[in-house]
Motif scaffolding. Sequence first.
Motif, PDB file in Angstrom:
ATOM      1  N   ASN A  83      -5.556  69.690  34.684  1.00 58.77           N
ATOM      2  CA  ASN A  83      -6.957  69.320  34.886  1.00 58.77           C
ATOM      3  C   ASN A  83      -7.288  68.976  36.339  1.00 58.77           C
ATOM      4  O   ASN A  83      -8.021  68.028  36.619  1.00 58.77           O
ATOM      5  CB  ASN A  83      -7.339  68.155  33.954  1.00 58.77           C
ATOM      6  CG  ASN A  83      -7.157  68.539  32.486  1.00 58.77           C
ATOM      7  OD1 ASN A  83      -7.570  69.607  32.072  1.00 58.77           O
ATOM      8  ND2 ASN A  83      -6.503  67.673  31.723  1.00 58.77           N
ATOM      9  N   ASP A  85      -9.289  69.475  39.610  1.00 58.97           N
ATOM     10  CA  ASP A  85     -10.653  69.975  39.852  1.00 58.97           C
ATOM     11  C   ASP A  85     -10.780  70.633  41.208  1.00 58.97           C
ATOM     12  O   ASP A  85     -11.759  71.310  41.496  1.00 58.97           O
ATOM     13  CB  ASP A  85     -11.665  68.813  39.870  1.00 58.97           C
ATOM     14  CG  ASP A  85     -11.644  68.015  38.598  1.00 58.97           C
ATOM     15  OD1 ASP A  85     -11.730  68.634  37.533  1.00 58.97           O
ATOM     16  OD2 ASP A  85     -11.537  66.772  38.677  1.00 58.97           O
ATOM     17  N   HIS A  86      -9.810  70.337  42.084  1.00 59.86           N
ATOM     18  CA  HIS A  86     -10.067  70.629  43.480  1.00 59.86           C
ATOM     19  C   HIS A  86      -8.750  70.713  44.239  1.00 59.86           C
ATOM     20  O   HIS A  86      -7.889  69.845  44.079  1.00 59.86           O
ATOM     21  CB  HIS A  86     -10.923  69.480  44.016  1.00 59.86           C
ATOM     22  CG  HIS A  86     -11.318  69.640  45.431  1.00 59.86           C
ATOM     23  ND1 HIS A  86     -11.454  68.573  46.271  1.00 59.86           N
ATOM     24  CD2 HIS A  86     -11.589  70.724  46.170  1.00 59.86           C
ATOM     25  CE1 HIS A  86     -11.814  69.000  47.470  1.00 59.86           C
ATOM     26  NE2 HIS A  86     -11.901  70.303  47.426  1.00 59.86           N
ATOM     27  N   GLN A 167     -13.251  63.453  41.645  1.00 60.22           N
ATOM     28  CA  GLN A 167     -12.535  64.645  41.212  1.00 60.22           C
ATOM     29  C   GLN A 167     -11.044  64.340  41.233  1.00 60.22           C
ATOM     30  O   GLN A 167     -10.614  63.399  41.870  1.00 60.22           O
ATOM     31  CB  GLN A 167     -12.753  65.801  42.183  1.00 60.22           C
ATOM     32  CG  GLN A 167     -14.175  66.093  42.530  1.00 60.22           C
ATOM     33  CD  GLN A 167     -14.258  67.439  43.233  1.00 60.22           C
ATOM     34  OE1 GLN A 167     -14.022  68.476  42.633  1.00 60.22           O
ATOM     35  NE2 GLN A 167     -14.568  67.412  44.513  1.00 60.22           N
TER      36      GLN A 167
END
Length: 318
Positions: A83, A85-86, A167
């Motif tokens: 998971n 995000d970035h 994030q």
Amino acid sequence: VSSAQANYMRVVVEKAAPTENTSSSIVGVELLCVVRAVLKKIKRRVLVGDKVLVSSIDWVDKRGMIENVFERSSEILDPPVANVDHLLVLFSFEQPKVESFSLTRFLVEAESTGIPVTLALNKSELVDEETQVAWKAKLRKWGYQPLFCSVESGVGLDSLAFILREQTSVIVGPSGVGKSSLINALRGSKHGPEEDNWLSHIEGSKWFEDQRVGEVSIRSGRGKHTTRHVSLLPLSGGGFLADTPGFNQPSLMRVTKKSLAQMFPEIRKMLSTNDPAKCSFSDCLHLGEPGCVVKGDWERYAYYLQLLDEIKIREEFQ
Ligand code: GDP
Ligand code: ZN
């Protein structure tokens, strides 16, 4: 899951079933958990960043058992984090000097995860304004909006913290560019350095010994501390940053001959704006085929060709 060491996971509670006999504020409580054996048997690996279902919770001792793993939005393997995000691709202007082809390899590897990418160049205090302006123009042509920073002088760290807020991020890049220095500069105040080796607090305790017996029988003799340590550090602006930097040798294993073009923002742009916005052949490799809309008049086209050759050779030998 906020961190993992060996087969132990720390899980931050987000929600509890209404039937759980708990005091009012359980959100944010950290539970020390082991993974249920059946999950290991079906090779369902639990990663840091995973959302998990925990049962058998002992709210007093803050212990629990991971029963199941919810679906992941993304997953990277080096370091193993779910998971994400970035991705922050970090290079440095000098020491080591940023080099276009090496940077391209990292960007292609990062793009191949499907996770949004930000590019930053560190050690900006080592170069003059002119050099920075030239790199900014060049990287914009590549399709990136680069951030320049210096962990040494503090320049750009606020902008980075802003980009990373809310994030889950992983910093990737070659060694020596300042990834660890940047992680230390950005880490929130909640976790002090003494938190790094939390497993040592429970090593030697009865609970640890009990769990370890189970673990050895399941894994039949494999080393018990084989999982690489990784934690998610809470950032002061919300969000998390992995404490372990990612891939410093891009393998490009996820990239195929066909998918390589998608890893270049320049090509993505040509394919989305040209009219007709499609090459004549659906399997076009943009090597001058008739009806190809991707021309060769951009800086990194030579790198695209070089990486395509590399991947072709790899695919032939697979
Ligand atoms: P990593 O291998 O990417 O994790 O890099 P490190 O964080 O270990 O940093 C490598 C070296 O670069 C160390 O000696 C740091 O002190 C130095 N360093 C980190 N950031 C900067 C910076 O902004 N400017 C300069 N001049 N040196 C830096
Ligand atoms: Zn084409």
